[in-house]
Design a protein around this motif. Structure first.
Motif, PDB file in Angstrom:
ATOM      1  N   GLN A 112     -21.686  -7.894 -75.142  1.00 18.08           N
ATOM      2  CA  GLN A 112     -22.688  -6.879 -74.986  1.00 18.08           C
ATOM      3  C   GLN A 112     -24.023  -7.527 -74.660  1.00 18.08           C
ATOM      4  OE1 GLN A 112     -22.491  -4.918 -78.794  1.00 18.08           O
ATOM      5  NE2 GLN A 112     -24.593  -5.444 -79.301  1.00 18.08           N
ATOM      6  N   VAL A 113     -24.863  -6.797 -73.987  1.00 18.28           N
ATOM      7  CA  VAL A 113     -26.108  -7.351 -73.490  1.00 18.28           C
ATOM      8  C   VAL A 113     -27.177  -7.364 -74.569  1.00 18.28           C
ATOM      9  CG1 VAL A 113     -26.926  -5.118 -72.616  1.00 18.28           C
ATOM     10  CG2 VAL A 113     -27.702  -7.247 -71.535  1.00 18.28           C
ATOM     11  N   GLN A 114     -27.981  -8.429 -74.593  1.00 20.83           N
ATOM     12  CA  GLN A 114     -29.161  -8.512 -75.448  1.00 20.83           C
ATOM     13  C   GLN A 114     -30.397  -8.482 -74.557  1.00 20.83           C
ATOM     14  OE1 GLN A 114     -26.690 -11.301 -76.142  1.00 20.83           O
ATOM     15  NE2 GLN A 114     -25.688  -9.658 -77.261  1.00 20.83           N
ATOM     16  N   LEU A 115     -31.450  -7.809 -75.030  1.00 27.11           N
ATOM     17  CA  LEU A 115     -32.654  -7.601 -74.235  1.00 27.11           C
ATOM     18  C   LEU A 115     -33.878  -8.073 -74.998  1.00 27.11           C
ATOM     19  CD1 LEU A 115     -31.777  -3.961 -73.106  1.00 27.11           C
ATOM     20  CD2 LEU A 115     -31.419  -6.061 -71.800  1.00 27.11           C
ATOM     21  N   VAL A 116     -34.774  -8.782 -74.301  1.00 26.96           N
ATOM     22  CA  VAL A 116     -36.006  -9.270 -74.914  1.00 26.96           C
ATOM     23  C   VAL A 116     -37.173  -8.954 -73.981  1.00 26.96           C
ATOM     24  CG1 VAL A 116     -37.262 -11.249 -75.786  1.00 26.96           C
ATOM     25  CG2 VAL A 116     -34.784 -11.105 -76.114  1.00 26.96           C
ATOM     26  N   GLU A 117     -38.109  -8.133 -74.478  1.00 30.50           N
ATOM     27  CA  GLU A 117     -39.292  -7.784 -73.696  1.00 30.50           C
ATOM     28  C   GLU A 117     -40.409  -8.795 -73.930  1.00 30.50           C
ATOM     29  OE1 GLU A 117     -37.645  -3.781 -75.336  1.00 30.50           O
ATOM     30  OE2 GLU A 117     -38.024  -5.809 -76.060  1.00 30.50           O
ATOM     31  N   SER A 118     -41.295  -8.902 -72.951  1.00 30.98           N
ATOM     32  CA  SER A 118     -42.493  -9.722 -73.080  1.00 30.98           C
ATOM     33  C   SER A 118     -43.557  -9.171 -72.141  1.00 30.98           C
ATOM     34  CB  SER A 118     -42.197 -11.186 -72.757  1.00 30.98           C
ATOM     35  OG  SER A 118     -41.740 -11.310 -71.424  1.00 30.98           O
ATOM     36  N   GLY A 119     -44.783  -9.645 -72.351  1.00 32.91           N
ATOM     37  CA  GLY A 119     -45.858  -9.278 -71.444  1.00 32.91           C
ATOM     38  C   GLY A 119     -46.828  -8.232 -71.950  1.00 32.91           C
ATOM     39  N   GLY A 120     -46.569  -7.705 -73.145  1.00 37.37           N
ATOM     40  CA  GLY A 120     -47.496  -6.734 -73.698  1.00 37.37           C
ATOM     41  C   GLY A 120     -48.805  -7.384 -74.119  1.00 37.37           C
ATOM     42  N   GLY A 121     -49.783  -6.547 -74.465  1.00 38.30           N
ATOM     43  CA  GLY A 121     -51.056  -7.068 -74.912  1.00 38.30           C
ATOM     44  C   GLY A 121     -52.129  -6.013 -74.882  1.00 38.30           C
ATOM     45  N   SER A 168     -29.393 -11.038 -71.549  1.00 38.95           N
ATOM     46  CA  SER A 168     -28.406 -12.092 -71.718  1.00 38.95           C
ATOM     47  C   SER A 168     -27.157 -11.501 -72.363  1.00 38.95           C
ATOM     48  CB  SER A 168     -28.955 -13.225 -72.584  1.00 38.95           C
ATOM     49  OG  SER A 168     -29.267 -12.761 -73.888  1.00 38.95           O
ATOM     50  N   GLY A 169     -26.055 -12.217 -72.231  1.00 38.99           N
ATOM     51  CA  GLY A 169     -24.834 -11.817 -72.912  1.00 38.99           C
ATOM     52  C   GLY A 169     -24.003 -10.777 -72.208  1.00 38.99           C
ATOM     53  N   GLY A 170     -24.352 -10.451 -70.991  1.00 42.60           N
ATOM     54  CA  GLY A 170     -23.577  -9.474 -70.234  1.00 42.60           C
ATOM     55  C   GLY A 170     -23.801  -9.667 -68.759  1.00 42.60           C
ATOM     56  N   ILE A 171     -23.123  -8.868 -67.970  1.00 38.86           N
ATOM     57  CA  ILE A 171     -23.320  -8.916 -66.525  1.00 38.86           C
ATOM     58  C   ILE A 171     -24.441  -7.944 -66.194  1.00 38.86           C
ATOM     59  CG2 ILE A 171     -22.263  -8.598 -64.270  1.00 38.86           C
ATOM     60  CD1 ILE A 171     -19.560  -9.214 -65.599  1.00 38.86           C
ATOM     61  N   PHE A 172     -25.617  -8.491 -65.941  1.00 42.08           N
ATOM     62  CA  PHE A 172     -26.830  -7.682 -65.823  1.00 42.08           C
ATOM     63  C   PHE A 172     -26.694  -6.599 -64.761  1.00 42.08           C
ATOM     64  CE2 PHE A 172     -31.097  -6.624 -66.480  1.00 42.08           C
ATOM     65  CZ  PHE A 172     -31.813  -6.629 -65.305  1.00 42.08           C
ATOM     66  N   SER A 173     -26.070  -6.920 -63.648  1.00 41.31           N
ATOM     67  CA  SER A 173     -25.970  -5.961 -62.552  1.00 41.31           C
ATOM     68  C   SER A 173     -25.044  -4.789 -62.885  1.00 41.31           C
ATOM     69  CB  SER A 173     -25.493  -6.656 -61.277  1.00 41.31           C
ATOM     70  OG  SER A 173     -24.242  -7.286 -61.496  1.00 41.31           O
ATOM     71  N   ASN A 174     -24.349  -4.848 -64.005  1.00 43.28           N
ATOM     72  CA  ASN A 174     -23.511  -3.737 -64.448  1.00 43.28           C
ATOM     73  C   ASN A 174     -24.301  -2.634 -65.142  1.00 43.28           C
ATOM     74  OD1 ASN A 174     -21.231  -4.982 -63.489  1.00 43.28           O
ATOM     75  ND2 ASN A 174     -20.384  -5.491 -65.502  1.00 43.28           N
ATOM     76  N   TYR A 175     -25.580  -2.898 -65.410  1.00 47.04           N
ATOM     77  CA  TYR A 175     -26.364  -1.988 -66.229  1.00 47.04           C
ATOM     78  C   TYR A 175     -27.466  -1.295 -65.445  1.00 47.04           C
ATOM     79  CZ  TYR A 175     -24.029  -4.250 -70.121  1.00 47.04           C
ATOM     80  OH  TYR A 175     -23.082  -4.732 -70.983  1.00 47.04           O
ATOM     81  N   ALA A 193     -30.631  -0.649 -71.692  1.00 45.55           N
ATOM     82  CA  ALA A 193     -29.558  -0.756 -70.709  1.00 45.55           C
ATOM     83  C   ALA A 193     -28.513   0.321 -70.947  1.00 45.55           C
ATOM     84  CB  ALA A 193     -28.910  -2.135 -70.779  1.00 45.55           C
ATOM     85  N   ALA A 194     -28.062   0.908 -69.854  1.00 45.20           N
ATOM     86  CA  ALA A 194     -27.043   1.951 -69.927  1.00 45.20           C
ATOM     87  C   ALA A 194     -25.977   1.697 -68.869  1.00 45.20           C
ATOM     88  CB  ALA A 194     -27.673   3.322 -69.715  1.00 45.20           C
TER      89      ALA A 194
END
Length: 122
Positions: free
Chosen positions: A1-10, A25-32, A98-99
């Motif tokens: 299953q996919v793991q997601l990490v956001e950045s860039g806020g402020g 990470s942990g999945g096929i990104f283009s599947n989502y 991701a869906a």
């Protein structure tokens, strides 16, 4: 299953710009099908933008249309949210998700990042 990490806020002044990133990470990104959501204190989580698997189709909430741009780089497993002309009402925690289907519904996204705070000062 996919793991997601956001950045860039402020913290940014009204009228300014920020770009959020979400690394997968942990999945096929283009599947989502990828979405961005936000949640301000006391409010429900709301849809902001979404992008299709190959990046050719995008959707936006009316409140951000023409100010925000969603994009993705499948080679880098990353989705972006470019935010321009920021307003105080854009202040919120921003989440990527991701869906497996094309949707704007919060409940239809099984995978979520931890969120990144965006604060717009007026």
């Amino acid at each position: 299953q996919v793991q997601l990490v956001e950045s860039g806020g402020g913290l940014v002044q009204a009228g300014g710009s920020l770009t959020l990133s979400c690394a997968a990470s942990g999945g096929i990104f283009s599947n989502y099908y990828m979405g961005w959501f936000r949640q301000a204190p006391g409010n429900e989580r709301e849809f902001v933008a979404a992008i299709s698997w190959g990046g050719s189709n995008t959707r936006y909430a009316g409140s951000v249309k023409d100010r925000f741009t969603v994009s993705r780089d499948n080679a880098k497993n990353t989705v972006y949210l470019q935010m321009n002309s920021l307003k105080s009402e854009d202040t919120a925690v921003y989440y990527c998700a991701a869906a497996l289907v094309a949707t704007e519904g919060v409940s239809e996204y099984p995978y979520w990042g931890q969120g990144t705070q965006v604060t717009v000062s007026s």
